[in-house]
Design an enzyme around this catalytic site. Structure first.
Site, PDB file in Angstrom:
ATOM      1  CB  THR A  23      34.174  41.882  32.671  1.00 52.74           C
ATOM      2  OG1 THR A  23      35.480  42.070  33.233  1.00 52.74           O
ATOM      3  CG2 THR A  23      34.279  40.933  31.486  1.00 52.74           C
ATOM      4  CE  LYS A  74      38.411  42.202  30.960  1.00 49.25           C
ATOM      5  NZ  LYS A  74      38.159  41.431  32.248  1.00 49.25           N
ATOM      6  CB  THR A  78      40.608  38.011  34.708  1.00 49.23           C
ATOM      7  OG1 THR A  78      40.506  38.935  35.786  1.00 49.23           O
ATOM      8  CG2 THR A  78      40.205  36.642  35.190  1.00 49.23           C
ATOM      9  CD  GLU A  91      36.223  43.048  40.350  1.00 42.45           C
ATOM     10  OE1 GLU A  91      35.802  42.496  39.336  1.00 42.45           O
ATOM     11  OE2 GLU A  91      36.454  42.442  41.423  1.00 42.45           O
ATOM     12  CG  ASN A 120      34.758  40.388  43.817  1.00 44.16           C
ATOM     13  OD1 ASN A 120      35.038  39.702  42.828  1.00 44.16           O
ATOM     14  ND2 ASN A 120      35.285  41.594  44.001  1.00 44.16           N
TER      15      ASN A 120
END
Length: 257
Positions: A5, A31, A42, A129, A252
């Site tokens: 993602t 992932k 996640t 991220e 985000n």
């Protein structure tokens, strides 16, 4: 590639080892980039092996090795309900039958499995991220492993520590703050804090050898190591995280827009 993602890089790892006289292979993919904390957030992890091991033994080995691998990472301290790390076996290797996880014949398999899991877990944290730096927080000489883990994640999840590292600022005061807020008893007379090999705090005091110029230069590295010795026992825990950058906020803040 299909499970990525906000991941920027695919995460793959493999090891080979022997069970008795049979060569076996372990492959892993994972992932995860955001919402990462010890419940694996996640994160998705899939481990595949050709070792002929029962589902019961594989489950026990996986659970045993998760604690210091996938449960030792944090990107942003947030978790979700979508965690999964699983292990599958084809039993194609036809190794000798293993009845329990204490069988010495699977010692090498245990080590190799941990290596694959740790490799993948570190890749998840490093690809967090907006990350610009991969951070290892090593807490040593604690009374219990749980104490060491609390201190490690207090540091690893501190937004002030993470932003300081993003800004390449050797702000050891923020590390001291994070140790203090963990609630773990620390022996101040033995407290040691190092960034890399640079000793900053020694016996609870600023080291007489501390040179901030050298420390600031170290903070320019892409890999940062924070070492803490709390001097209350012999247990340790190592956590893996990333810095907190403006890019993380952009990703985000714009996620739904």
């Amino acid at each position: 590639m299909g499970i990525m993602t906000t991941d920027l890089k695919p995460k793959l790892a493999m090891e080979e080892c022997s069970i008795g006289n049979k060569l076996v292979k372990i492959y892993g993919i994972a992932k995860g980039s955001g919402m990462i904390f010890p419940n694996m957030a996640t994160t998705l992890g899939f481990i595949f092996t050709d070792a002929n091991l029962s589902s019961s033994i594989l489950q026990k080995l996986l659970k045993k090795n998760i604690e210091t691998t996938f449960n030792a990472i944090s990107c942003d301290g947030d978790t979700s309900t979508n965690d999964m790390v699983t292990i599958f076996s084809t039993a194609f290797a036809k190794n000798s039958k293993i009845k329990n996880i204490n069988d010495p014949k699977i010692k090498d398999f245990d080590i190799a499995l941990h290596s694959v899991l740790l490799n993948l877990a570190k890749r998840v944290a490093a690809d967090g991220e907006g990350a610009s730096k991969f951070i290892t927080v090593s807490v040593n000489n604690a009374k219990t492993q749980d104490d060491a883990k609390k201190v490690a994640f207090s540091i690893a999840n501190s937004t002030l520590v993470k932003t300081a590292i993003a800004g390449e600022d050797c702000n050891y005061g923020r590390v001291i703050m994070a140790i203090g807020k963990s609630g773990v008893v620390v022996n101040l007379n033995k407290l040691v804090i190092k960034f890399g090999n640079i000793k900053i705090v020694e016996k609870g005091q600023l080291s007489s050898f501390y040179d901030e110029t050298i420390a600031q230069e170290y903070m320019k590295n892409e890999k940062i190591e924070v070492f803490v010795d709390i001097g209350t026992g012999k247990k340790r825990f190592e956590a893996y995280t990333m810095d907190l950058t403006k890019k993380y906020i952009e990703i985000n803040a714009d996620y739904r827009t």
